[in-house]
Design a protein around this motif. Structure first.
Motif, PDB file in Angstrom:
ATOM      1  N   VAL A  51     -57.657 -50.849   6.637  1.00  0.00           N
ATOM      2  CA  VAL A  51     -56.996 -50.877   5.174  1.00  0.00           C
ATOM      3  C   VAL A  51     -56.995 -49.151   4.848  1.00  0.00           C
ATOM      4  O   VAL A  51     -57.943 -48.478   4.962  1.00  0.00           O
ATOM      5  CB  VAL A  51     -57.994 -51.549   4.373  1.00  0.00           C
ATOM      6  N   GLU A  52     -55.987 -48.959   4.173  1.00  0.00           N
ATOM      7  CA  GLU A  52     -55.536 -47.630   4.035  1.00  0.00           C
ATOM      8  C   GLU A  52     -55.198 -47.375   2.416  1.00  0.00           C
ATOM      9  O   GLU A  52     -54.303 -48.329   2.273  1.00  0.00           O
ATOM     10  CB  GLU A  52     -54.624 -46.906   4.860  1.00  0.00           C
ATOM     11  N   GLU A  53     -55.599 -46.617   1.830  1.00  0.00           N
ATOM     12  CA  GLU A  53     -55.221 -46.118   0.533  1.00  0.00           C
ATOM     13  C   GLU A  53     -54.020 -45.091   0.609  1.00  0.00           C
ATOM     14  O   GLU A  53     -54.165 -44.321   1.143  1.00  0.00           O
ATOM     15  CB  GLU A  53     -56.274 -45.656  -0.321  1.00  0.00           C
ATOM     16  N   GLU A  54     -53.144 -45.576   0.029  1.00  0.00           N
ATOM     17  CA  GLU A  54     -51.892 -44.541  -0.316  1.00  0.00           C
ATOM     18  C   GLU A  54     -51.985 -43.878  -1.445  1.00  0.00           C
ATOM     19  O   GLU A  54     -51.508 -44.383  -2.908  1.00  0.00           O
ATOM     20  CB  GLU A  54     -50.445 -45.381  -0.109  1.00  0.00           C
ATOM     21  N   GLN A  55     -52.446 -42.635  -1.668  1.00  0.00           N
ATOM     22  CA  GLN A  55     -52.731 -41.867  -2.531  1.00  0.00           C
ATOM     23  C   GLN A  55     -51.463 -41.412  -3.421  1.00  0.00           C
ATOM     24  O   GLN A  55     -51.628 -41.549  -4.625  1.00  0.00           O
ATOM     25  CB  GLN A  55     -53.237 -40.536  -2.239  1.00  0.00           C
ATOM     26  N   ASP A  56     -50.265 -41.354  -2.909  1.00  0.00           N
ATOM     27  CA  ASP A  56     -49.130 -40.930  -3.599  1.00  0.00           C
ATOM     28  C   ASP A  56     -48.162 -42.260  -4.020  1.00  0.00           C
ATOM     29  O   ASP A  56     -47.147 -42.059  -4.488  1.00  0.00           O
ATOM     30  CB  ASP A  56     -48.484 -39.927  -3.069  1.00  0.00           C
ATOM     31  N   GLY A  57     -48.579 -43.442  -3.905  1.00  0.00           N
ATOM     32  CA  GLY A  57     -47.757 -44.363  -3.985  1.00  0.00           C
ATOM     33  C   GLY A  57     -46.598 -44.663  -3.161  1.00  0.00           C
ATOM     34  O   GLY A  57     -45.630 -45.569  -3.467  1.00  0.00           O
ATOM     35  N   LEU A  58     -46.522 -43.927  -2.252  1.00  0.00           N
ATOM     36  CA  LEU A  58     -45.328 -44.109  -1.153  1.00  0.00           C
ATOM     37  C   LEU A  58     -45.767 -45.159   0.008  1.00  0.00           C
ATOM     38  O   LEU A  58     -46.812 -45.149   0.500  1.00  0.00           O
ATOM     39  CB  LEU A  58     -45.082 -43.015  -0.547  1.00  0.00           C
ATOM     40  N   LEU A  59     -44.678 -45.963   0.240  1.00  0.00           N
ATOM     41  CA  LEU A  59     -44.961 -47.062   1.365  1.00  0.00           C
ATOM     42  C   LEU A  59     -44.717 -46.008   2.661  1.00  0.00           C
ATOM     43  O   LEU A  59     -43.947 -45.594   2.916  1.00  0.00           O
ATOM     44  CB  LEU A  59     -44.132 -48.148   1.186  1.00  0.00           C
ATOM     45  N   ARG A  60     -45.832 -46.225   3.599  1.00  0.00           N
ATOM     46  CA  ARG A  60     -45.760 -45.540   4.748  1.00  0.00           C
ATOM     47  C   ARG A  60     -46.438 -46.035   5.909  1.00  0.00           C
ATOM     48  O   ARG A  60     -47.281 -46.844   5.831  1.00  0.00           O
ATOM     49  CB  ARG A  60     -46.224 -43.931   4.961  1.00  0.00           C
ATOM     50  N   ILE A  61     -45.990 -46.063   7.137  1.00  0.00           N
ATOM     51  CA  ILE A  61     -46.219 -46.671   8.307  1.00  0.00           C
ATOM     52  C   ILE A  61     -47.079 -45.788   9.470  1.00  0.00           C
ATOM     53  O   ILE A  61     -47.267 -46.094  10.374  1.00  0.00           O
ATOM     54  CB  ILE A  61     -45.236 -47.365   9.219  1.00  0.00           C
ATOM     55  N   ASP A  62     -47.096 -44.285   8.712  1.00  0.00           N
ATOM     56  CA  ASP A  62     -47.690 -43.509   9.822  1.00  0.00           C
ATOM     57  C   ASP A  62     -49.237 -43.562  10.262  1.00  0.00           C
ATOM     58  O   ASP A  62     -49.503 -43.083  11.243  1.00  0.00           O
ATOM     59  CB  ASP A  62     -47.183 -41.801   9.390  1.00  0.00           C
ATOM     60  N   LYS A  63     -49.886 -44.210   9.426  1.00  0.00           N
ATOM     61  CA  LYS A  63     -51.317 -44.631   9.940  1.00  0.00           C
ATOM     62  C   LYS A  63     -51.492 -45.741  10.401  1.00  0.00           C
ATOM     63  O   LYS A  63     -52.778 -46.168  10.940  1.00  0.00           O
ATOM     64  CB  LYS A  63     -52.052 -44.869   8.582  1.00  0.00           C
ATOM     65  N   VAL A  64     -50.590 -46.457  10.986  1.00  0.00           N
ATOM     66  CA  VAL A  64     -50.576 -47.731  11.845  1.00  0.00           C
ATOM     67  C   VAL A  64     -51.044 -47.430  13.185  1.00  0.00           C
ATOM     68  O   VAL A  64     -52.060 -48.248  13.896  1.00  0.00           O
ATOM     69  CB  VAL A  64     -49.234 -48.547  11.833  1.00  0.00           C
ATOM     70  N   GLY A  65     -50.811 -46.198  13.732  1.00  0.00           N
ATOM     71  CA  GLY A  65     -51.461 -46.091  15.057  1.00  0.00           C
ATOM     72  C   GLY A  65     -50.618 -46.778  16.459  1.00  0.00           C
ATOM     73  O   GLY A  65     -50.993 -46.676  17.453  1.00  0.00           O
ATOM     74  N   ARG A  66     -49.377 -47.363  16.129  1.00  0.00           N
ATOM     75  CA  ARG A  66     -48.743 -48.025  17.139  1.00  0.00           C
ATOM     76  C   ARG A  66     -47.230 -48.220  16.555  1.00  0.00           C
ATOM     77  O   ARG A  66     -47.031 -48.113  15.416  1.00  0.00           O
ATOM     78  CB  ARG A  66     -49.110 -49.452  17.492  1.00  0.00           C
ATOM     79  N   VAL A  67     -46.373 -48.391  17.409  1.00  0.00           N
ATOM     80  CA  VAL A  67     -44.926 -48.434  16.866  1.00  0.00           C
ATOM     81  C   VAL A  67     -44.215 -49.861  17.052  1.00  0.00           C
ATOM     82  O   VAL A  67     -43.361 -50.196  16.451  1.00  0.00           O
ATOM     83  CB  VAL A  67     -43.973 -47.362  17.828  1.00  0.00           C
ATOM     84  N   ASP A  68     -45.090 -50.699  17.624  1.00  0.00           N
ATOM     85  CA  ASP A  68     -44.534 -52.202  17.672  1.00  0.00           C
ATOM     86  C   ASP A  68     -45.982 -53.097  17.638  1.00  0.00           C
ATOM     87  O   ASP A  68     -47.137 -52.574  17.571  1.00  0.00           O
ATOM     88  CB  ASP A  68     -44.257 -52.451  19.160  1.00  0.00           C
ATOM     89  N   SER A  69     -45.590 -54.324  17.356  1.00  0.00           N
ATOM     90  CA  SER A  69     -46.622 -55.384  17.214  1.00  0.00           C
ATOM     91  C   SER A  69     -47.640 -54.988  15.890  1.00  0.00           C
ATOM     92  O   SER A  69     -48.947 -55.000  16.479  1.00  0.00           O
ATOM     93  CB  SER A  69     -47.344 -55.529  18.491  1.00  0.00           C
ATOM     94  N   PHE A  70     -47.130 -55.003  15.089  1.00  0.00           N
ATOM     95  CA  PHE A  70     -48.106 -54.678  13.753  1.00  0.00           C
ATOM     96  C   PHE A  70     -47.091 -55.393  12.518  1.00  0.00           C
ATOM     97  O   PHE A  70     -46.221 -55.597  12.442  1.00  0.00           O
ATOM     98  CB  PHE A  70     -48.357 -53.511  13.537  1.00  0.00           C
TER      99      PHE A  70
END
Length: 124
Positions: A51-70
């Motif tokens: 669970v990650e809090e996005e401080q600036d209100g932007l949707l991002r996927i860089d904290k997922v830690g993988r490129v597939d299967s999420f």
């Protein structure tokens, strides 16, 4: 994977203004798994892998830690300047859905690349 700041520089949002985001208290619930549809993700009973809090209100996927299967479920508050009808344009690589106050506004339930944007309108 491109960071959202770089994507926004290359592809600015229409009507984007300087200043704080209209999305507040944004939290990303990240799930690991091989989801073929939005219904598959909705069936998940397990706690999120992260669970990650996005401080600036932007949707991002860089904290997922993988490129597939999420899958990611973002939840937050949308502040609108005044009551009225609002139209949202959404596109994604693989499936996505936009729900406001539990009401489906737009759904793109498919596997594949970007370029198949959908629109949805709602009175707020």
């Amino acid at each position: 994977m491109w960071p959202s700041a770089e994507l926004l520089k290359r592809y600015p949002l229409p009507g984007e203004t300087e200043g704080p985001s209209a999305i507040k208290h944004l939290v990303a619930n990240i799930y690991h798994g091989d989801f073929k549809s939005l219904a598959d993700l909705a069936k998940v009973k397990a706690k999120p892998a992260a669970v990650e809090e996005e401080q600036d209100g932007l949707l991002r996927i860089d904290k997922v830690g993988r490129v597939d299967s999420f899958g990611i479920v973002w939840e937050g508050d949308l502040e609108v300047p005044k009551d009225g009808n609002f139209t949202f344009l959404m596109d994604s690589d693989d499936g996505s859905g936009l729900y406001i106050d539990g009401k489906q506004v737009a759904v793109l339930d498919r596997i594949g690349g970007v370029g198949h944007a959908v629109k949805g309108s709602v009175k707020l």
